[in-house]
Design an enzyme around this catalytic site. Structure first.
Site, PDB file in Angstrom:
ATOM      1  N   TRP A 160      40.493  19.454 -14.920  1.00  0.00           N
ATOM      2  CA  TRP A 160      39.454  19.292 -13.894  1.00  0.00           C
ATOM      3  C   TRP A 160      38.271  18.477 -14.400  1.00  0.00           C
ATOM      4  O   TRP A 160      37.827  18.660 -15.533  1.00  0.00           O
ATOM      5  CB  TRP A 160      38.959  20.679 -13.505  1.00  0.00           C
ATOM      6  CG  TRP A 160      37.639  20.716 -12.799  1.00  0.00           C
ATOM      7  CD1 TRP A 160      36.393  20.675 -13.381  1.00  0.00           C
ATOM      8  CD2 TRP A 160      37.406  20.795 -11.394  1.00  0.00           C
ATOM      9  NE1 TRP A 160      35.409  20.732 -12.410  1.00  0.00           N
ATOM     10  CE2 TRP A 160      36.006  20.809 -11.186  1.00  0.00           C
ATOM     11  CE3 TRP A 160      38.262  20.861 -10.284  1.00  0.00           C
ATOM     12  CZ2 TRP A 160      35.433  20.884  -9.919  1.00  0.00           C
ATOM     13  CZ3 TRP A 160      37.680  20.940  -9.020  1.00  0.00           C
ATOM     14  CH2 TRP A 160      36.285  20.955  -8.845  1.00  0.00           C
ATOM     15  N   MET A 161      37.712  17.633 -13.514  1.00  0.00           N
ATOM     16  CA  MET A 161      36.467  16.902 -13.802  1.00  0.00           C
ATOM     17  C   MET A 161      35.486  17.100 -12.663  1.00  0.00           C
ATOM     18  O   MET A 161      35.858  17.016 -11.501  1.00  0.00           O
ATOM     19  CB  MET A 161      36.790  15.408 -13.920  1.00  0.00           C
ATOM     20  CG  MET A 161      35.600  14.466 -13.816  1.00  0.00           C
ATOM     21  SD  MET A 161      36.096  12.743 -13.564  1.00  0.00           S
ATOM     22  CE  MET A 161      36.376  12.205 -15.220  1.00  0.00           C
ATOM     23  N   ASN A 162      34.195  17.373 -13.001  1.00  0.00           N
ATOM     24  CA  ASN A 162      33.145  17.120 -11.999  1.00  0.00           C
ATOM     25  C   ASN A 162      32.076  16.221 -12.598  1.00  0.00           C
ATOM     26  O   ASN A 162      32.456  15.190 -13.195  1.00  0.00           O
ATOM     27  CB  ASN A 162      32.664  18.376 -11.261  1.00  0.00           C
ATOM     28  CG  ASN A 162      32.066  19.498 -12.064  1.00  0.00           C
ATOM     29  OD1 ASN A 162      32.751  20.198 -12.758  1.00  0.00           O
ATOM     30  ND2 ASN A 162      30.766  19.706 -11.939  1.00  0.00           N
ATOM     31  N   ASP A 163      30.830  16.514 -12.482  1.00  0.00           N
ATOM     32  CA  ASP A 163      29.743  15.545 -12.713  1.00  0.00           C
ATOM     33  C   ASP A 163      29.876  14.643 -13.948  1.00  0.00           C
ATOM     34  O   ASP A 163      30.286  15.108 -15.014  1.00  0.00           O
ATOM     35  CB  ASP A 163      28.415  16.265 -12.951  1.00  0.00           C
ATOM     36  CG  ASP A 163      28.154  17.384 -11.979  1.00  0.00           C
ATOM     37  OD1 ASP A 163      28.935  17.575 -11.060  1.00  0.00           O
ATOM     38  OD2 ASP A 163      27.147  18.076 -12.169  1.00  0.00           O
ATOM     39  N   GLN A 198      31.839  16.908 -16.801  1.00  0.00           N
ATOM     40  CA  GLN A 198      32.071  18.337 -16.666  1.00  0.00           C
ATOM     41  C   GLN A 198      33.582  18.531 -16.604  1.00  0.00           C
ATOM     42  O   GLN A 198      34.278  17.892 -15.789  1.00  0.00           O
ATOM     43  CB  GLN A 198      31.402  18.858 -15.389  1.00  0.00           C
ATOM     44  CG  GLN A 198      29.884  18.879 -15.485  1.00  0.00           C
ATOM     45  CD  GLN A 198      29.403  20.047 -16.344  1.00  0.00           C
ATOM     46  OE1 GLN A 198      29.330  21.162 -15.885  1.00  0.00           O
ATOM     47  NE2 GLN A 198      29.087  19.765 -17.598  1.00  0.00           N
ATOM     48  N   PHE A 201      26.869  23.154 -18.913  1.00  0.00           N
ATOM     49  CA  PHE A 201      26.710  22.454 -17.641  1.00  0.00           C
ATOM     50  C   PHE A 201      26.159  21.045 -17.864  1.00  0.00           C
ATOM     51  O   PHE A 201      25.907  20.633 -18.995  1.00  0.00           O
ATOM     52  CB  PHE A 201      25.775  23.257 -16.724  1.00  0.00           C
ATOM     53  CG  PHE A 201      26.479  24.347 -15.936  1.00  0.00           C
ATOM     54  CD1 PHE A 201      27.727  24.805 -16.305  1.00  0.00           C
ATOM     55  CD2 PHE A 201      25.877  24.898 -14.811  1.00  0.00           C
ATOM     56  CE1 PHE A 201      28.380  25.804 -15.573  1.00  0.00           C
ATOM     57  CE2 PHE A 201      26.499  25.897 -14.069  1.00  0.00           C
ATOM     58  CZ  PHE A 201      27.753  26.351 -14.456  1.00  0.00           C
ATOM     59  N   ARG A 254      18.604  23.569 -14.326  1.00  0.00           N
ATOM     60  CA  ARG A 254      19.718  22.864 -14.982  1.00  0.00           C
ATOM     61  C   ARG A 254      19.653  21.339 -14.842  1.00  0.00           C
ATOM     62  O   ARG A 254      18.791  20.783 -14.204  1.00  0.00           O
ATOM     63  CB  ARG A 254      21.049  23.361 -14.414  1.00  0.00           C
ATOM     64  CG  ARG A 254      21.211  23.258 -12.900  1.00  0.00           C
ATOM     65  CD  ARG A 254      22.573  23.824 -12.495  1.00  0.00           C
ATOM     66  NE  ARG A 254      22.761  23.857 -11.048  1.00  0.00           N
ATOM     67  CZ  ARG A 254      22.465  24.907 -10.289  1.00  0.00           C
ATOM     68  NH1 ARG A 254      21.939  26.009 -10.804  1.00  0.00           N
ATOM     69  NH2 ARG A 254      22.668  24.851  -8.979  1.00  0.00           N
ATOM     70  N   GLU A 309      20.216  19.412  -7.357  1.00  0.00           N
ATOM     71  CA  GLU A 309      20.903  19.328  -8.651  1.00  0.00           C
ATOM     72  C   GLU A 309      20.830  17.893  -9.177  1.00  0.00           C
ATOM     73  O   GLU A 309      20.487  16.952  -8.455  1.00  0.00           O
ATOM     74  CB  GLU A 309      22.369  19.735  -8.489  1.00  0.00           C
ATOM     75  CG  GLU A 309      22.554  21.148  -7.946  1.00  0.00           C
ATOM     76  CD  GLU A 309      24.014  21.598  -7.930  1.00  0.00           C
ATOM     77  OE1 GLU A 309      24.308  22.644  -8.498  1.00  0.00           O
ATOM     78  OE2 GLU A 309      24.862  20.895  -7.335  1.00  0.00           O
TER      79      GLU A 309
HETATM   80  C1  FRU Z   1      26.674  19.762  -9.777  1.00  0.00           C
HETATM   81  C2  FRU Z   1      26.702  21.006 -10.633  1.00  0.00           C
HETATM   82  C3  FRU Z   1      25.546  20.991 -11.608  1.00  0.00           C
HETATM   83  C4  FRU Z   1      26.041  21.848 -12.722  1.00  0.00           C
HETATM   84  C5  FRU Z   1      27.498  21.498 -12.754  1.00  0.00           C
HETATM   85  C6  FRU Z   1      28.392  22.623 -13.170  1.00  0.00           C
HETATM   86  O1  FRU Z   1      27.904  19.389  -9.288  1.00  0.00           O
HETATM   87  O2  FRU Z   1      26.690  22.155  -9.825  1.00  0.00           O
HETATM   88  O3  FRU Z   1      24.324  21.443 -11.066  1.00  0.00           O
HETATM   89  O4  FRU Z   1      25.402  21.552 -13.918  1.00  0.00           O
HETATM   90  O5  FRU Z   1      27.847  21.062 -11.467  1.00  0.00           O
HETATM   91  O6  FRU Z   1      29.695  22.185 -13.381  1.00  0.00           O
END
Ligand code: FRU
Length: 510
Positions: A41-44, A60, A104, A174, A231
């Site tokens: 998985w990938m996010n930010d 992430q 995070f 954060r 965020e």
């Molecule tokens: C944004 C977020 C950030 C947090 C991260 C956690 O997409 O919610 O605020 O640091 O993802 O994965």
């Protein structure tokens, strides 16, 4: 590989896992030039930085499955932001008091001595509060390294509950974005939830050396506008403006602007030189498509401000299936500028060196469905000019379809009288009842419309009129659906210029 002395077990395990399982992912199953996770998985985007000819982009990351879980930082490097080389996991949630529940989002700078400094949000939960909720603490932590291996700073956290205004909800503090100032000192913005008013604030910090941080001021408050928590802030100077990017949660549309849920918005304004205060002048949506969140920018050595984002949306993440070996990708890095008082975005110019097989048509009459020889594909850079034959009596609508076969397609529709675009992927092969269409309204527009559409296997990014408006979507459609067609209801004329995008341009181009 053996666990190295001093390396934590969670980091070692993540590195071993990704090394083994990534071999089962074929390059052909990934986007050609959009960064996807090594596995899982990938996010930010995180830690977007540059040193010695290499861009570093962290993300992430949960290597173990294609769902979000306690976050690691994945890591990749590139010379041109389009061809990526994976490096091993940089951070794992392995510190009992600071980040056992997640590393995070955060950022990175290179120190004058060449060391790479990462600042991330450590998440640690434990026990219950008086109201029965789980106690969670988000603090800002450092890790320092050589561009591959990183060691968590022993004095973490460097920004904790005692360093911020006492009315911040420390469960929501954060996403530090730090940068180096011209005078050699450091600044950082982070997102926080103001407890009394239950809405977002952006806090500004300063540091002489990158290690000791002090709260300076609250840069901007949500004050009940633009969603609830904000965020992933970023703050920089661009073309004479101070620019603040934030990613609000829980937004509600206002007339034609913004959309429900997670958005990315851009405040343009000025910073008062005397007081250091940010004076906001305007606010607008950054991307009008479906999949775009959590932006982060970098100042490239040639002065360009380049932005990346997660090309997904928290409200549509259930699009992934258990069989997928990876999920999530970044959008194409974009060069930013301010034009006519608005943020303008354009694919990084490096993309042009991936172009080949040019096909061009000019002044083609369009009053029905049209396909053109040589205009198809799923890794494509497509440039279109669309003109009404009679601007006084413009065509009713123009429709571009791509990723099309007999059964599937995604469409972009434009109605000049309303100046309204609609991206629609209802028939893209998705088997999920998710959000599949979104509108972008620019107001009545009967001049020549200019579109640039970048397709990279499972995504489309549409740049309108030189990048004044952008729409990004991911597409589940099988890759053999590669048709592109044009259609007008009424009389229009179009110019079409199409390039294939390929990594082996020298060998493919004539
Ligand atoms: C944004 C977020 C950030 C947090 C991260 C956690 O997409 O919610 O605020 O640091 O993802 O994965």
């Amino acid at each position: 590989m053996k666990q190295k002395p001093g390396q934590s077990r969670p980091l070692w395990e993540a590195r071993e896992y990704e090394r083994y399982y990534s071999q089962f992912i074929d390059d052909a199953d990934r986007p050609l030039f959009h960064l996807s996770p090594l596995v899982g998985w990938m996010n930010d985007p995180n830690g977007f930085s540059y040193h010695d000819g290499l861009y570093h982009l962290f993300y992430q990351y949960n290597p173990y499955k294609t769902q979000w879980a306690p976050m690691h930082w994945g890591h990749a490097v590139s010379e041109d932001l389009l061809t990526w080389k994976y490096l091993p996991t940089a951070l794992a949630p392995d510190m009992p008091y600071d980040d056992k529940d997640g590393c995070f989002s955060g950022s990175a700078v290179f120190l004058p001595d060449g060391r790479h400094l990462l600042m991330y949000t450590g998440v640690a939960t434990g026990g219950h509060l008086a109201d029965g909720t789980v106690a969670e603490r988000q603090t800002q932590c450092l890790a320092i390294g050589d561009g591959v291996d990183y060691v968590k700073w022993p004095a973490n956290p460097v920004i904790g509950p005692d360093d911020i205004p006492s009315d911040i909800d420390t469960r929501h503090f954060r996403d530090p974005k730090m940068w180096l100032e011209e005078d050699g000192t450091y600044r950082c913005v982070a997102a926080a939830l103001g407890a009394p008013e239950k809405s977002g604030r952006i806090l500004l910090f300063s540091s002489a050396d990158g290690f000791e941080w002090h709260y300076e001021r609250t840069l901007l408050r949500n004050d009940g506008r633009y969603g609830v928590m904000w965020e992933c802030p970023d703050f920089f100077e661009l073309d004479g403006y101070s620019v603040l990017l934030v990613s609000p949660q829980d937004m509600i549309p206002v007339r034609h602007d913004f959309h429900c849920g997670n958005n990315v918005i851009c405040f343009l304004g000025h910073t008062d030189k005397e007081t250091g205060e940010f004076v906001e002048e305007s606010c607008a949506t950054v991307d009008h498509g479906i999949d775009f969140y959590a932006t982060q920018t970098l100042l490239a050595p040639d002065g360009r401000r380049i932005m990346v984002a997660w090309m997904q949306n928290w409200d549509t993440i259930t699009a992934n299936t258990k069989e997928d070996r990876w999920f999530g990708q970044m959008n194409i890095p974009r060069e930013l500028s301010v034009r006519n008082g608005g943020l303008c975005q354009w694919p990084i110019r490096e993309l042009e060196s991936y172009r080949c097989n040019r096909v061009a048509y000019e002044n083609v009459a369009l009053n029905d469905v049209l396909s053109l020889d040589g205009v198809s594909g799923r890794c494509v850079d497509l440039l279109l000019n669309i003109r009404p034959v009679d601007p006084e009596n413009p065509y009713h609508q123009f429709v571009l379809r791509f990723a099309e076969d007999g059964q599937f397609y995604t469409s972009l529709r434009f109605k000049p009288a309303k100046g309204e675009f609609k991206i629609d992927r209802t028939r893209s092969g998705s088997r999920r009842a998710l959000l599949h269409h979104r509108k972008c309204v620019i107001g009545r527009y009967t001049d020549e419309l200019k579109l640039r559409v970048v397709l990279d296997r499972h995504s489309a990014e549409i740049f309108i009129n030189g990048g004044t408006h952008v729409m990004s979507v991911t597409l589940p459609t099988n890759e053999d659906a590669d048709g592109i067609t044009f259609c007008a209801d009424g009389n229009a004329v179009i110019d079409v210029e199409k390039f294939d995008l390929s990594r082996t341009t020298e060998t493919v181009c004539s």
